[in-house]
Design a protein around this motif. Structure first.
Motif, PDB file in Angstrom:
ATOM      1  N   LEU A 151      47.253 -98.903 -63.851  1.00 30.73           N
ATOM      2  CA  LEU A 151      47.212 -99.150 -62.308  1.00 30.73           C
ATOM      3  C   LEU A 151      46.055 -98.306 -61.709  1.00 30.73           C
ATOM      4  CD1 LEU A 151      48.173-100.865 -60.136  1.00 30.73           C
ATOM      5  CD2 LEU A 151      50.011 -99.239 -59.812  1.00 30.73           C
ATOM      6  N   ILE A 152      45.299 -98.842 -60.878  1.00 25.70           N
ATOM      7  CA  ILE A 152      44.422 -98.221 -59.889  1.00 25.70           C
ATOM      8  C   ILE A 152      44.551 -99.130 -58.501  1.00 25.70           C
ATOM      9  CG2 ILE A 152      41.764 -97.954 -59.434  1.00 25.70           C
ATOM     10  CD1 ILE A 152      41.148 -98.932 -62.336  1.00 25.70           C
ATOM     11  N   VAL A 153      45.002 -97.922 -57.832  1.00 25.34           N
ATOM     12  CA  VAL A 153      45.380 -98.249 -56.214  1.00 25.34           C
ATOM     13  C   VAL A 153      44.132 -97.669 -55.345  1.00 25.34           C
ATOM     14  CG1 VAL A 153      47.671 -98.190 -56.561  1.00 25.34           C
ATOM     15  CG2 VAL A 153      46.841 -96.236 -55.761  1.00 25.34           C
ATOM     16  N   ILE A 178      47.533 -84.122 -51.626  1.00 22.25           N
ATOM     17  CA  ILE A 178      48.461 -85.258 -51.446  1.00 22.25           C
ATOM     18  C   ILE A 178      47.996 -86.373 -52.357  1.00 22.25           C
ATOM     19  CG2 ILE A 178      49.276 -86.982 -49.869  1.00 22.25           C
ATOM     20  CD1 ILE A 178      49.053 -85.015 -47.631  1.00 22.25           C
ATOM     21  N   VAL A 179      46.833 -86.724 -52.652  1.00 20.00           N
ATOM     22  CA  VAL A 179      46.458 -87.780 -53.400  1.00 20.00           C
ATOM     23  C   VAL A 179      46.649 -87.391 -54.968  1.00 20.00           C
ATOM     24  CG1 VAL A 179      44.453 -89.131 -54.238  1.00 20.00           C
ATOM     25  CG2 VAL A 179      44.611 -88.459 -51.827  1.00 20.00           C
ATOM     26  N   SER A 180      46.551 -86.128 -55.206  1.00 24.17           N
ATOM     27  CA  SER A 180      46.875 -85.689 -56.751  1.00 24.17           C
ATOM     28  C   SER A 180      48.167 -85.669 -57.010  1.00 24.17           C
ATOM     29  CB  SER A 180      46.511 -84.047 -56.736  1.00 24.17           C
ATOM     30  OG  SER A 180      44.960 -84.167 -56.890  1.00 24.17           O
ATOM     31  N   GLU A 181      49.028 -85.346 -55.902  1.00 19.67           N
ATOM     32  CA  GLU A 181      50.519 -85.322 -56.194  1.00 19.67           C
ATOM     33  C   GLU A 181      50.966 -86.728 -56.469  1.00 19.67           C
ATOM     34  OE1 GLU A 181      52.189 -83.340 -52.972  1.00 19.67           O
ATOM     35  OE2 GLU A 181      52.060 -81.407 -53.535  1.00 19.67           O
ATOM     36  N   PHE A 182      50.454 -87.668 -55.478  1.00 21.47           N
ATOM     37  CA  PHE A 182      50.803 -89.230 -55.586  1.00 21.47           C
ATOM     38  C   PHE A 182      50.305 -89.704 -56.935  1.00 21.47           C
ATOM     39  CE2 PHE A 182      49.101 -93.541 -54.633  1.00 21.47           C
ATOM     40  CZ  PHE A 182      50.379 -94.059 -54.793  1.00 21.47           C
ATOM     41  N   SER A 183      49.329 -89.549 -57.449  1.00 18.36           N
ATOM     42  CA  SER A 183      48.606 -89.856 -58.524  1.00 18.36           C
ATOM     43  C   SER A 183      49.503 -89.548 -59.904  1.00 18.36           C
ATOM     44  CB  SER A 183      47.276 -89.445 -58.985  1.00 18.36           C
ATOM     45  OG  SER A 183      46.634 -89.752 -60.264  1.00 18.36           O
ATOM     46  N   LYS A 184      49.843 -88.121 -59.996  1.00 20.02           N
ATOM     47  CA  LYS A 184      50.758 -87.541 -60.889  1.00 20.02           C
ATOM     48  C   LYS A 184      51.978 -87.902 -60.720  1.00 20.02           C
ATOM     49  CE  LYS A 184      51.993 -83.166 -62.854  1.00 20.02           C
ATOM     50  NZ  LYS A 184      52.093 -81.572 -62.526  1.00 20.02           N
ATOM     51  N   LYS A 185      52.656 -88.117 -59.692  1.00 17.82           N
ATOM     52  CA  LYS A 185      54.082 -88.635 -59.608  1.00 17.82           C
ATOM     53  C   LYS A 185      54.363 -90.063 -60.362  1.00 17.82           C
ATOM     54  CE  LYS A 185      57.750 -89.322 -56.281  1.00 17.82           C
ATOM     55  NZ  LYS A 185      57.951 -89.082 -54.742  1.00 17.82           N
ATOM     56  N   CYS A 190      44.266 -93.119 -58.220  1.00 15.71           N
ATOM     57  CA  CYS A 190      44.310 -93.402 -56.818  1.00 15.71           C
ATOM     58  C   CYS A 190      42.745 -93.241 -56.107  1.00 15.71           C
ATOM     59  CB  CYS A 190      45.173 -92.557 -56.075  1.00 15.71           C
ATOM     60  SG  CYS A 190      45.167 -93.068 -54.222  1.00 15.71           S
ATOM     61  N   ILE A 191      42.138 -94.250 -55.797  1.00 11.66           N
ATOM     62  CA  ILE A 191      40.874 -93.953 -55.222  1.00 11.66           C
ATOM     63  C   ILE A 191      41.027 -94.018 -53.590  1.00 11.66           C
ATOM     64  CG2 ILE A 191      38.650 -95.140 -54.829  1.00 11.66           C
ATOM     65  CD1 ILE A 191      39.041 -96.336 -57.641  1.00 11.66           C
ATOM     66  N   LEU A 192      41.054 -92.855 -52.948  1.00  9.94           N
ATOM     67  CA  LEU A 192      41.372 -92.872 -51.544  1.00  9.94           C
ATOM     68  C   LEU A 192      39.744 -92.907 -50.881  1.00  9.94           C
ATOM     69  CD1 LEU A 192      42.980 -92.369 -48.785  1.00  9.94           C
ATOM     70  CD2 LEU A 192      42.378 -90.111 -49.235  1.00  9.94           C
ATOM     71  N   GLY A 194      36.727 -93.874 -48.184  1.00 10.76           N
ATOM     72  CA  GLY A 194      36.121 -93.488 -46.954  1.00 10.76           C
ATOM     73  C   GLY A 194      35.075 -92.537 -47.130  1.00 10.76           C
ATOM     74  N   ASN A 195      34.632 -91.710 -45.889  1.00 10.65           N
ATOM     75  CA  ASN A 195      33.499 -90.614 -46.236  1.00 10.65           C
ATOM     76  C   ASN A 195      34.008 -90.057 -47.286  1.00 10.65           C
ATOM     77  OD1 ASN A 195      31.369 -89.434 -45.606  1.00 10.65           O
ATOM     78  ND2 ASN A 195      32.284 -87.881 -44.422  1.00 10.65           N
ATOM     79  N   ASN A 196      32.975 -89.768 -48.537  1.00 14.64           N
ATOM     80  CA  ASN A 196      33.242 -88.923 -49.594  1.00 14.64           C
ATOM     81  C   ASN A 196      34.685 -89.438 -50.255  1.00 14.64           C
ATOM     82  OD1 ASN A 196      32.100 -86.344 -47.541  1.00 14.64           O
ATOM     83  ND2 ASN A 196      30.897 -87.084 -49.452  1.00 14.64           N
ATOM     84  N   THR A 197      34.390 -90.923 -50.529  1.00 12.66           N
ATOM     85  CA  THR A 197      35.603 -91.226 -51.280  1.00 12.66           C
ATOM     86  C   THR A 197      36.235 -90.449 -52.267  1.00 12.66           C
ATOM     87  OG1 THR A 197      35.001 -93.704 -50.871  1.00 12.66           O
ATOM     88  CG2 THR A 197      36.318 -93.184 -52.847  1.00 12.66           C
ATOM     89  N   LEU A 198      37.560 -90.252 -52.435  1.00 12.22           N
ATOM     90  CA  LEU A 198      38.117 -89.429 -53.585  1.00 12.22           C
ATOM     91  C   LEU A 198      38.707 -90.038 -54.648  1.00 12.22           C
ATOM     92  CD1 LEU A 198      38.796 -86.245 -54.248  1.00 12.22           C
ATOM     93  CD2 LEU A 198      40.909 -87.039 -52.852  1.00 12.22           C
ATOM     94  N   ILE A 199      38.434 -89.795 -55.974  1.00 14.07           N
ATOM     95  CA  ILE A 199      39.217 -90.484 -56.876  1.00 14.07           C
ATOM     96  C   ILE A 199      40.032 -89.482 -57.724  1.00 14.07           C
ATOM     97  CG2 ILE A 199      39.028 -91.784 -59.254  1.00 14.07           C
ATOM     98  CD1 ILE A 199      35.998 -92.773 -58.003  1.00 14.07           C
ATOM     99  N   VAL A 200      41.414 -89.725 -57.930  1.00  9.75           N
ATOM    100  CA  VAL A 200      42.129 -88.670 -58.618  1.00  9.75           C
ATOM    101  C   VAL A 200      42.841 -89.329 -59.845  1.00  9.75           C
ATOM    102  CG1 VAL A 200      43.875 -87.140 -58.756  1.00  9.75           C
ATOM    103  CG2 VAL A 200      42.413 -87.350 -56.684  1.00  9.75           C
ATOM    104  N   SER A 201      42.968 -89.096 -60.820  1.00  3.21           N
ATOM    105  CA  SER A 201      43.799 -89.487 -61.895  1.00  3.21           C
ATOM    106  C   SER A 201      43.862 -88.411 -62.863  1.00  3.21           C
ATOM    107  CB  SER A 201      42.923 -90.623 -63.070  1.00  3.21           C
ATOM    108  OG  SER A 201      43.732 -91.123 -64.314  1.00  3.21           O
ATOM    109  N   GLY A 202      45.516 -88.018 -62.774  1.00  3.06           N
ATOM    110  CA  GLY A 202      46.009 -86.927 -63.449  1.00  3.06           C
ATOM    111  C   GLY A 202      45.190 -85.640 -62.880  1.00  3.06           C
ATOM    112  N   LYS A 203      44.688 -84.906 -63.747  1.00  2.45           N
ATOM    113  CA  LYS A 203      43.870 -83.850 -63.568  1.00  2.45           C
ATOM    114  C   LYS A 203      42.467 -83.949 -63.120  1.00  2.45           C
ATOM    115  CE  LYS A 203      46.961 -80.394 -66.130  1.00  2.45           C
ATOM    116  NZ  LYS A 203      46.877 -79.714 -67.355  1.00  2.45           N
ATOM    117  N   LYS A 204      42.060 -85.301 -63.301  1.00  2.00           N
ATOM    118  CA  LYS A 204      40.613 -85.427 -63.245  1.00  2.00           C
ATOM    119  C   LYS A 204      40.332 -85.744 -61.658  1.00  2.00           C
ATOM    120  CE  LYS A 204      39.879 -87.354 -67.677  1.00  2.00           C
ATOM    121  NZ  LYS A 204      39.522 -88.763 -68.457  1.00  2.00           N
ATOM    122  N   ILE A 205      39.431 -85.262 -61.135  1.00  2.00           N
ATOM    123  CA  ILE A 205      39.020 -85.602 -59.658  1.00  2.00           C
ATOM    124  C   ILE A 205      37.575 -85.583 -59.584  1.00  2.00           C
ATOM    125  CG2 ILE A 205      38.977 -84.642 -57.278  1.00  2.00           C
ATOM    126  CD1 ILE A 205      41.466 -82.832 -58.239  1.00  2.00           C
TER     127      ILE A 205
END
Length: 285
Positions: A151-153, A178-185, A190-192, A194-205
Motif C-alpha cells: 500500500l502507498i497512500v 507524524i508521517v513516519s509514525e503513521f507509516s510504521k504503525k 505515505c507520500i505527503l 505539497g511543497n517539498n513532498t515527503l515520502i516515508v516508508s519504514g525508516k526510509k525518508i
C-alpha cells in the motif's frame, strides 16, 4: 535527487528490442464518477506517459459514456459492479499495479471502505490509494493495517489531517515525525504531497525538491498516482519508484510552467510533459 540515482532509474526505463507491452506493466485505475469522470483519465494519462504497457480504467456503467467521450484511444475500459469483479479482473488480466480513489465519489463511505478493503486484502501487488479512496478511511486509519497489498497512500496536508484526525498545523510543524509514525504503525508507504513532498516508508525518508506552485491545480495528484503505478512495475524497490515518480512529476510541472505560465498550468499539461522530462534526464551523461 542525486545524479547517480537518476541514471540508475533511467537505465531501468530503457527498453530491450524484443520487449512487449506486458514487460512494462498493466495498470488498473479504479476511479471516477458522474461528476468527476476526468479524475481517472488523468491517472491513466500519468501512467501511459510514464511508460506503462497497458492501462485500464475501471468504471461504473452509469458514467461509461461520459468518460469515453473525454478519453484517449489508448485507455481501455472495464465496467464493474462489485469488488469481486475487480479482484477477478486483476487476477485474470495480468494487472501489476492499481490506483484506487481519484474522483471515486460515494454516498456511503462505509460501503466504499468495505469495497476497497476487500480489494486490498485480496491482492499482493502495489496499490496507490488516493483522494476519495483514502478519505473513506478518515478517523479509522487503523483499518489500513494488516492488508495483503503493498500500500502507498498519497494524501496532501488537509487529507492527512482528516485521515488521522489531527490539526493541519500540528502535522505541518512535525511532518517527518507524524508521517513516519503513521507509516510504521500501518506498515505502508505515505507520500505527503505539497511543497517539498515527503515520502516515508519504514525508516526510509525522502524529501523532494522539484515542483512549482503552478501545480496547485485540480487533478495534479491524480497524475502523480498514475506515474507511481507505472514506475512500480519496472523495479523491485517500490520506494525507489515512488521517489522517482514524485521527482519526475515535479519536473513535469516546472516544464509546463515554462510554457503556460504559473497561473495557466492544468493537470493534463503536467501529464503531457512527463515524457519530455524523461527524455531530457535520459540524456544525462
Amino acid at each position: 535527487m542525486k545524479e547517480r540515482e537518476i541514471k540508475n532509474f533511467i537505465s531501468k526505463l530503457k527498453r530491450k528490442p524484443d520487449s512487449h507491452k506486458y514487460d512494462y506493466g498493466h495498470v488498473l485505475v479504479i476511479a471516477g464518477s458522474k461528476t468527476m469522470p476526468g479524475s481517472g483519465i488523468l491517472s491513466c494519462l500519468g501512467a501511459l506517459r510514464s511508460g506503462a504497457g497497458l492501462v485500464t480504467y475501471a468504471v461504473k456503467d452509469e458514467f461509461l459514456n461520459q468518460v469515453s467521450a473525454i478519453s484517449k484511444p489508448e485507455i481501455m475500459f472495464y465496467v464493474y459492479e462489485t469488488s469481486s469483479d475487480i479482484i477477478d479482473f486483476i487476477k485474470t488480466r495480468k494487472v501489476s499495479s492499481v490506483v484506487i480513489g481519484p474522483g471515486l465519489k460515494a454516498d456511503n463511505s462505509v460501503a466504499l471502505r468495505k469495497f476497497i478493503k476487500q480489494i486490498l486484502s485480496s491482492i499482493d501487488i502495489a496499490v496507490v490509494l488516493d483522494a476519495s479512496g483514502l478519505a473513506c478511511f478518515n478517523g479509522v486509519s487503523d483499518e489500513l493495517k494488516n492488508i495483503k497489498a503493498k500500500l502507498i497512500v498519497t494524501p496532501h496536508l488537509g487529507e492527512l489531517s482528516k485521515l488521522l484526525n489531527i490539526k493541519s498545523d500540528l502535522i505541518k510543524n512535525n511532518r517527518e515525525k507524524i508521517v513516519s509514525e503513521f507509516s510504521k504503525k500501518n506498515s505502508l508507504m505515505c507520500i505527503l504531497k505539497g511543497n517539498n513532498t515527503l515520502i516515508v516508508s519504514g525508516k526510509k525518508i525522502y524529501k523532494n525538491n522539484t515542483g512549482t506552485p503552478a501545480m496547485a491545480t485540480a487533478g495534479s495528484g491524480d497524475v502523480l498516482s498514475g506515474i507511481i503505478a507505472s514506475f512500480v512495475n519496472i523495479t523491485d524497490d517500490i520506494f525507489e519508484a515512488a521517489k522517482f515518480a514524485v521527482f519526475v512529476h515535479g519536473l513535469a510541472g516546472e516544464l509546463a510552467e515554462k510554457d503556460k505560465g504559473q497561473t495557466g498550468v492544468i493537470s493534463s499539461d503536467i501529464a503531457e510533459n512527463i515524457c519530455y522530462v524523461i527524455k531530457q534526464i535520459s540524456s544525462i551523461k
